[in-house]
Motif scaffolding. Structure first.
Motif, PDB file in Angstrom:
ATOM      1  N   GLU A  69      30.518  66.194  38.239  1.00 32.69           N
ATOM      2  CA  GLU A  69      29.332  65.918  37.430  1.00 32.69           C
ATOM      3  C   GLU A  69      29.049  64.417  37.347  1.00 32.69           C
ATOM      4  OE1 GLU A  69      30.188  67.934  33.759  1.00 32.69           O
ATOM      5  OE2 GLU A  69      29.627  69.891  34.581  1.00 32.69           O
ATOM      6  N   LEU A  70      30.097  63.618  37.183  1.00 31.11           N
ATOM      7  CA  LEU A  70      29.933  62.169  37.140  1.00 31.11           C
ATOM      8  C   LEU A  70      29.405  61.648  38.478  1.00 31.11           C
ATOM      9  CD1 LEU A  70      30.276  59.453  35.678  1.00 31.11           C
ATOM     10  CD2 LEU A  70      32.636  59.434  36.522  1.00 31.11           C
ATOM     11  N   ALA A  71      29.975  62.123  39.558  1.00 32.16           N
ATOM     12  CA  ALA A  71      29.529  61.702  40.889  1.00 32.16           C
ATOM     13  C   ALA A  71      28.070  62.105  41.111  1.00 32.16           C
ATOM     14  CB  ALA A  71      30.422  62.313  41.972  1.00 32.16           C
ATOM     15  N   ASN A  72      27.704  63.308  40.711  1.00 26.46           N
ATOM     16  CA  ASN A  72      26.320  63.758  40.881  1.00 26.46           C
ATOM     17  C   ASN A  72      25.349  62.890  40.090  1.00 26.46           C
ATOM     18  OD1 ASN A  72      26.974  65.823  42.649  1.00 26.46           O
ATOM     19  ND2 ASN A  72      27.076  67.380  41.055  1.00 26.46           N
ATOM     20  N   ARG A  73      25.707  62.551  38.864  1.00 26.88           N
ATOM     21  CA  ARG A  73      24.842  61.665  38.067  1.00 26.88           C
ATOM     22  C   ARG A  73      24.731  60.294  38.718  1.00 26.88           C
ATOM     23  NH1 ARG A  73      26.327  60.189  32.867  1.00 26.88           N
ATOM     24  NH2 ARG A  73      28.444  60.835  33.238  1.00 26.88           N
ATOM     25  N   LEU A  74      25.860  59.774  39.191  1.00 28.99           N
ATOM     26  CA  LEU A  74      25.856  58.461  39.833  1.00 28.99           C
ATOM     27  C   LEU A  74      24.950  58.461  41.055  1.00 28.99           C
ATOM     28  CD1 LEU A  74      26.881  55.562  40.154  1.00 28.99           C
ATOM     29  CD2 LEU A  74      28.805  56.503  41.469  1.00 28.99           C
ATOM     30  N   GLU A  79      20.105  56.975  43.974  1.00 22.50           N
ATOM     31  CA  GLU A  79      18.945  57.390  44.780  1.00 22.50           C
ATOM     32  C   GLU A  79      17.642  56.911  44.130  1.00 22.50           C
ATOM     33  OE1 GLU A  79      17.213  61.662  45.946  1.00 22.50           O
ATOM     34  OE2 GLU A  79      19.299  61.342  46.548  1.00 22.50           O
ATOM     35  N   GLU A  80      17.557  57.039  42.814  1.00 22.83           N
ATOM     36  CA  GLU A  80      16.372  56.564  42.089  1.00 22.83           C
ATOM     37  C   GLU A  80      16.230  55.043  42.230  1.00 22.83           C
ATOM     38  OE1 GLU A  80      13.982  58.372  40.110  1.00 22.83           O
ATOM     39  OE2 GLU A  80      14.818  59.949  41.372  1.00 22.83           O
ATOM     40  N   LEU A  81      17.335  54.327  42.125  1.00 22.86           N
ATOM     41  CA  LEU A  81      17.317  52.877  42.283  1.00 22.86           C
ATOM     42  C   LEU A  81      16.912  52.494  43.699  1.00 22.86           C
ATOM     43  CD1 LEU A  81      17.866  49.990  41.330  1.00 22.86           C
ATOM     44  CD2 LEU A  81      20.312  50.391  41.784  1.00 22.86           C
ATOM     45  N   ALA A 100      21.539  53.263  36.284  1.00 22.69           N
ATOM     46  CA  ALA A 100      22.703  53.345  37.184  1.00 22.69           C
ATOM     47  C   ALA A 100      23.886  52.575  36.607  1.00 22.69           C
ATOM     48  CB  ALA A 100      22.342  52.805  38.568  1.00 22.69           C
ATOM     49  N   ALA A 101      23.619  51.446  35.959  1.00 25.71           N
ATOM     50  CA  ALA A 101      24.696  50.612  35.409  1.00 25.71           C
ATOM     51  C   ALA A 101      25.496  51.361  34.346  1.00 25.71           C
ATOM     52  CB  ALA A 101      24.129  49.316  34.848  1.00 25.71           C
ATOM     53  N   VAL A 102      24.825  52.184  33.549  1.00 23.30           N
ATOM     54  CA  VAL A 102      25.520  52.966  32.527  1.00 23.30           C
ATOM     55  C   VAL A 102      26.541  53.897  33.187  1.00 23.30           C
ATOM     56  CG1 VAL A 102      25.224  54.780  30.772  1.00 23.30           C
ATOM     57  CG2 VAL A 102      23.658  52.825  30.838  1.00 23.30           C
ATOM     58  N   VAL A 103      26.109  54.579  34.231  1.00 21.58           N
ATOM     59  CA  VAL A 103      27.009  55.512  34.923  1.00 21.58           C
ATOM     60  C   VAL A 103      28.091  54.735  35.686  1.00 21.58           C
ATOM     61  CG1 VAL A 103      27.160  57.425  36.556  1.00 21.58           C
ATOM     62  CG2 VAL A 103      25.162  57.211  35.077  1.00 21.58           C
ATOM     63  N   LEU A 104      27.733  53.596  36.265  1.00 15.63           N
ATOM     64  CA  LEU A 104      28.736  52.778  36.956  1.00 15.63           C
ATOM     65  C   LEU A 104      29.826  52.310  35.990  1.00 15.63           C
ATOM     66  CD1 LEU A 104      26.346  50.730  39.245  1.00 15.63           C
ATOM     67  CD2 LEU A 104      28.167  52.265  40.052  1.00 15.63           C
ATOM     68  N   GLN A 105      29.444  51.996  34.773  1.00 13.81           N
ATOM     69  CA  GLN A 105      30.450  51.619  33.756  1.00 13.81           C
ATOM     70  C   GLN A 105      31.371  52.804  33.443  1.00 13.81           C
ATOM     71  OE1 GLN A 105      31.191  48.746  32.583  1.00 13.81           O
ATOM     72  NE2 GLN A 105      29.416  47.507  33.091  1.00 13.81           N
ATOM     73  N   GLU A 106      30.802  54.004  33.380  1.00 13.97           N
ATOM     74  CA  GLU A 106      31.628  55.216  33.167  1.00 13.97           C
ATOM     75  C   GLU A 106      32.608  55.393  34.321  1.00 13.97           C
ATOM     76  OE1 GLU A 106      29.710  58.951  32.029  1.00 13.97           O
ATOM     77  OE2 GLU A 106      27.935  57.763  31.536  1.00 13.97           O
ATOM     78  N   VAL A 107      32.115  55.176  35.533  1.00 13.28           N
ATOM     79  CA  VAL A 107      32.980  55.316  36.712  1.00 13.28           C
ATOM     80  C   VAL A 107      34.121  54.305  36.628  1.00 13.28           C
ATOM     81  CG1 VAL A 107      33.066  54.927  39.215  1.00 13.28           C
ATOM     82  CG2 VAL A 107      31.193  56.252  38.223  1.00 13.28           C
TER      83      VAL A 107
END
Length: 113
Positions: A69-74, A79-81, A100-107
């Motif tokens: 799920e995390l990878a899919n969101r990332l 893709e949007e960016l 994208a930065a929010v999800v990158l921080q989660e990663v």
């Protein structure tokens, strides 16, 4: 043993790519910067895709769903960016970068040190 080593290497590359992508936030509006940003974004996302695949494959069963799920969101936000960069829309690019930065921080937070 080899699978664990590959997974650790993949996790390290994921963190490195995430850190690199977090650093592209300062964007210029000249042609070379847009082209470089787009190429870098696509290259890093390719590495991330391969490495996430490795990490998810070797993860314990109870972690696979959340990692997927995390990878899919990332990848959705990347893709949007990428689209915003392709059309060279500065406000949209900044907005998509922030998402994208929010999800990158989660990663970065969940990958082992």
């Amino acid at each position: 043993m080899v699978d664990m080593m590959e997974s650790r290497g993949s996790a390290c590359r994921i963190k490195k790519c995430a850190l690199d992508l977090l650093s592209i936030g300062d964007m210029a509006d000249d042609e070379d910067s847009w082209n470089l940003m787009g190429r870098d974004l696509r290259l890093k996302s390719t590495f991330l895709y391969c490495d996430f695949n490795q990490v998810i494959s070797s993860a314990p069963q109870d972690q696979k769903k959340s990692l997927t799920e995390l990878a899919n969101r990332l990848f959705y936000y990347i893709e949007e960016l990428d689209h915003a960069v392709k059309i060279r829309n500065i406000p949209l690019t900044q907005n998509r970068y922030n998402d994208a930065a929010v999800v990158l921080q989660e990663v970065m937070a969940i990958m082992p040190p």
